[in-house]
Design a protein around this motif. Structure first.
Motif, PDB file in Angstrom:
ATOM      1  N   ARG A   3       0.832  -1.203   0.000  1.00 51.73           N
ATOM      2  CA  ARG A   3       0.000   0.000   0.000  1.00 51.73           C
ATOM      3  C   ARG A   3       0.867   1.253   0.000  1.00 51.73           C
ATOM      4  O   ARG A   3       0.576   2.230  -0.695  1.00 51.73           O
ATOM      5  N   HIS A  19      -6.654   7.101  -9.517  1.00 54.44           N
ATOM      6  CA  HIS A  19      -7.265   5.838  -9.087  1.00 54.44           C
ATOM      7  C   HIS A  19      -7.086   5.627  -7.589  1.00 54.44           C
ATOM      8  O   HIS A  19      -8.029   5.255  -6.890  1.00 54.44           O
ATOM      9  N   TYR A  20      -5.905   5.872  -7.079  1.00 54.94           N
ATOM     10  CA  TYR A  20      -5.605   5.694  -5.660  1.00 54.94           C
ATOM     11  C   TYR A  20      -6.508   6.584  -4.806  1.00 54.94           C
ATOM     12  O   TYR A  20      -7.107   6.134  -3.830  1.00 54.94           O
ATOM     13  N   ARG A  22      -9.392   8.054  -5.713  1.00 54.86           N
ATOM     14  CA  ARG A  22     -10.803   7.711  -5.916  1.00 54.86           C
ATOM     15  C   ARG A  22     -11.193   6.486  -5.103  1.00 54.86           C
ATOM     16  O   ARG A  22     -12.211   6.483  -4.421  1.00 54.86           O
ATOM     17  N   THR A  23     -10.387   5.456  -5.123  1.00 55.45           N
ATOM     18  CA  THR A  23     -10.737   4.248  -4.371  1.00 55.45           C
ATOM     19  C   THR A  23     -10.633   4.480  -2.874  1.00 55.45           C
ATOM     20  O   THR A  23     -11.440   3.959  -2.111  1.00 55.45           O
ATOM     21  N   GLY A  24      -9.675   5.271  -2.452  1.00 48.06           N
ATOM     22  CA  GLY A  24      -9.561   5.578  -1.029  1.00 48.06           C
ATOM     23  C   GLY A  24     -10.749   6.363  -0.518  1.00 48.06           C
ATOM     24  O   GLY A  24     -11.257   6.116   0.568  1.00 48.06           O
ATOM     25  N   SER A  26     -13.859   6.538  -1.935  1.00 44.87           N
ATOM     26  CA  SER A  26     -15.135   5.824  -2.024  1.00 44.87           C
ATOM     27  C   SER A  26     -15.165   4.562  -1.177  1.00 44.87           C
ATOM     28  O   SER A  26     -16.193   4.220  -0.600  1.00 44.87           O
ATOM     29  N   ASP A  27     -14.051   3.872  -1.081  1.00 47.87           N
ATOM     30  CA  ASP A  27     -14.044   2.592  -0.373  1.00 47.87           C
ATOM     31  C   ASP A  27     -13.895   2.724   1.134  1.00 47.87           C
ATOM     32  O   ASP A  27     -14.353   1.863   1.875  1.00 47.87           O
TER      33      ASP A  27
END
Length: 93
Positions: A3, A19-20, A22-24, A26-27
């Motif tokens: 990570r 991407h990093y 956005r996923t952090g 939303s997730d």
């Protein structure tokens, strides 16, 4: 450790950064903000940042940092998290 390698690589590659981030958001960050707001946080965005920073710090220091050879116990981590959440969610005057 992967990570952190990914986070560092994302500083050099804009497409990976997008991407990093956005996923952090939303997730993990999004649900955490909602959870903190439901628990009574008046500034869930700021409190989510503080709690995420604590999580990232614990992960780093226990995998590659000062406490990598003597990681805290589960109970010690729970107590630390309780202290942070108590401070974040304490009633304000």
């Amino acid at each position: 450790m992967a990570r952190y390698e990914l986070a560092l690589e994302a500083t050099r590659r804009p497409e990976l950064r997008a991407h990093y981030d956005r996923t952090g958001l939303s997730d993990f960050a999004g649900p955490l903000r909602a959870l903190l707001a439901a628990a009574g946080s008046r500034t869930a965005e700021r409190h989510a940042l503080s709690l995420l920073a604590w999580c990232d710090g614990i992960l780093f220091t226990c995998t590659a940092g000062t406490f990598s050879s003597t990681v805290p116990t589960e109970e010690e981590l729970r107590e630390s998290a309780r202290e942070i959440l108590t401070g974040i969610l304490a009633p304000r005057d």
